[in-house]
Design a protein around this motif. Sequence first.
Motif, PDB file in Angstrom:
ATOM      1  N   GLY A  18       8.457  36.290 -59.756  1.00 55.39           N
ATOM      2  CA  GLY A  18       9.201  36.208 -60.877  1.00 55.39           C
ATOM      3  C   GLY A  18       8.516  35.210 -61.828  1.00 55.39           C
ATOM      4  N   PHE A  19       7.863  34.212 -61.083  1.00 60.95           N
ATOM      5  CA  PHE A  19       7.127  33.057 -61.871  1.00 60.95           C
ATOM      6  C   PHE A  19       5.713  33.478 -62.397  1.00 60.95           C
ATOM      7  N   TRP A  20       5.302  34.738 -62.530  1.00 57.71           N
ATOM      8  CA  TRP A  20       3.931  35.133 -62.723  1.00 57.71           C
ATOM      9  C   TRP A  20       3.931  35.236 -64.150  1.00 57.71           C
ATOM     10  N   ARG A  21       3.176  34.569 -64.958  1.00 59.76           N
ATOM     11  CA  ARG A  21       2.883  34.519 -66.233  1.00 59.76           C
ATOM     12  C   ARG A  21       1.506  35.268 -66.725  1.00 59.76           C
ATOM     13  N   SER A  22       1.528  35.789 -67.814  1.00 62.06           N
ATOM     14  CA  SER A  22       0.447  36.624 -68.202  1.00 62.06           C
ATOM     15  C   SER A  22      -0.741  35.467 -68.200  1.00 62.06           C
ATOM     16  N   PRO A  23      -1.977  36.007 -67.720  1.00 60.20           N
ATOM     17  CA  PRO A  23      -3.280  35.219 -67.672  1.00 60.20           C
ATOM     18  C   PRO A  23      -3.881  35.228 -68.922  1.00 60.20           C
ATOM     19  N   PRO A  24      -4.814  34.342 -69.293  1.00 61.02           N
ATOM     20  CA  PRO A  24      -5.412  34.183 -70.739  1.00 61.02           C
ATOM     21  C   PRO A  24      -5.997  35.578 -71.278  1.00 61.02           C
ATOM     22  N   ASP A  25      -6.068  35.427 -72.477  1.00 61.97           N
ATOM     23  CA  ASP A  25      -6.395  36.641 -73.027  1.00 61.97           C
ATOM     24  C   ASP A  25      -7.800  37.034 -72.384  1.00 61.97           C
ATOM     25  N   ALA A  26      -8.070  38.598 -72.354  1.00 60.07           N
ATOM     26  CA  ALA A  26      -9.332  39.038 -71.505  1.00 60.07           C
ATOM     27  C   ALA A  26     -10.443  38.417 -72.396  1.00 60.07           C
ATOM     28  N   ALA A  27     -10.515  38.283 -73.765  1.00 66.00           N
ATOM     29  CA  ALA A  27     -11.598  37.738 -74.396  1.00 66.00           C
ATOM     30  C   ALA A  27     -12.233  36.328 -73.787  1.00 66.00           C
ATOM     31  N   TRP A  28     -11.375  35.728 -73.159  1.00 60.56           N
ATOM     32  CA  TRP A  28     -11.749  34.310 -72.413  1.00 60.56           C
ATOM     33  C   TRP A  28     -12.813  34.783 -71.162  1.00 60.56           C
ATOM     34  N   GLY A  93       4.587  27.977 -58.694  1.00 58.20           N
ATOM     35  CA  GLY A  93       3.441  27.956 -57.698  1.00 58.20           C
ATOM     36  C   GLY A  93       2.274  28.428 -58.655  1.00 58.20           C
ATOM     37  N   ARG A  94       2.713  29.320 -59.475  1.00 54.89           N
ATOM     38  CA  ARG A  94       1.291  29.788 -60.076  1.00 54.89           C
ATOM     39  C   ARG A  94       0.401  28.899 -60.614  1.00 54.89           C
ATOM     40  N   GLY A  95       1.323  28.167 -61.365  1.00 56.47           N
ATOM     41  CA  GLY A  95       0.629  26.935 -62.308  1.00 56.47           C
ATOM     42  C   GLY A  95       0.171  25.947 -61.244  1.00 56.47           C
ATOM     43  N   ALA A  96       0.523  25.606 -60.287  1.00 60.27           N
ATOM     44  CA  ALA A  96       0.081  24.609 -59.243  1.00 60.27           C
ATOM     45  C   ALA A  96      -1.281  25.393 -58.692  1.00 60.27           C
ATOM     46  N   THR A  97      -1.190  26.551 -58.291  1.00 61.39           N
ATOM     47  CA  THR A  97      -2.457  26.756 -57.652  1.00 61.39           C
ATOM     48  C   THR A  97      -3.454  27.362 -58.684  1.00 61.39           C
TER      49      THR A  97
END
Length: 186
Positions: A18-28, A93-97
Amino acid sequence: IFVMTVFSYLYLWGVHPGFWRSPPDAAWLLPVLGLYAAAAGLAVFARWMLARKKTHLWTPGVLVVLAAGALLLGSIADLWSWSATGLARGATGRGATVYAFLSLEGILTGIAALMAAYISARNSRGMITKPRNNSFDLVVLFIAYSAAQGLVGALLVRLFPGPLWCAPGPSCWAGWSSGWCISSPS
């Protein structure tokens, strides 16, 4: 430390989906990967230039500094792309890792920059023997490894979990015995 961070990232994905946020834009992704690949390529090319008989004194040293610069730019672009998403370091946890991957790459980049400056200074004074030099080889290997680790880390946190992975949770872990799911999570 890198392997432990990879394990932590994968474990937290399975335990706290539930804590997973979208990664940065694929253009990066392309500039980050390109800069890491350029760092490794420039370092290996610098080593090749050192072994060449007709190479001028300054060429390998400049190439190593450029490789460390590309590594630094790749690390900064990676950090910048994640900070733009609003992912908090200590909130999930995702932010930390993810920030653990970025911190480790930052440490390696700083060390690589110091090593490149040292080897470039020695090279400018004619203290590097040709065609082989252990110090030069060590710097090249360190920069290439740092670039490879940054590349793998950037790919992992952006592409996993992706559309080819099943929804996290007990059903996904049970799927290990029969292979990964091919459908995207709904």
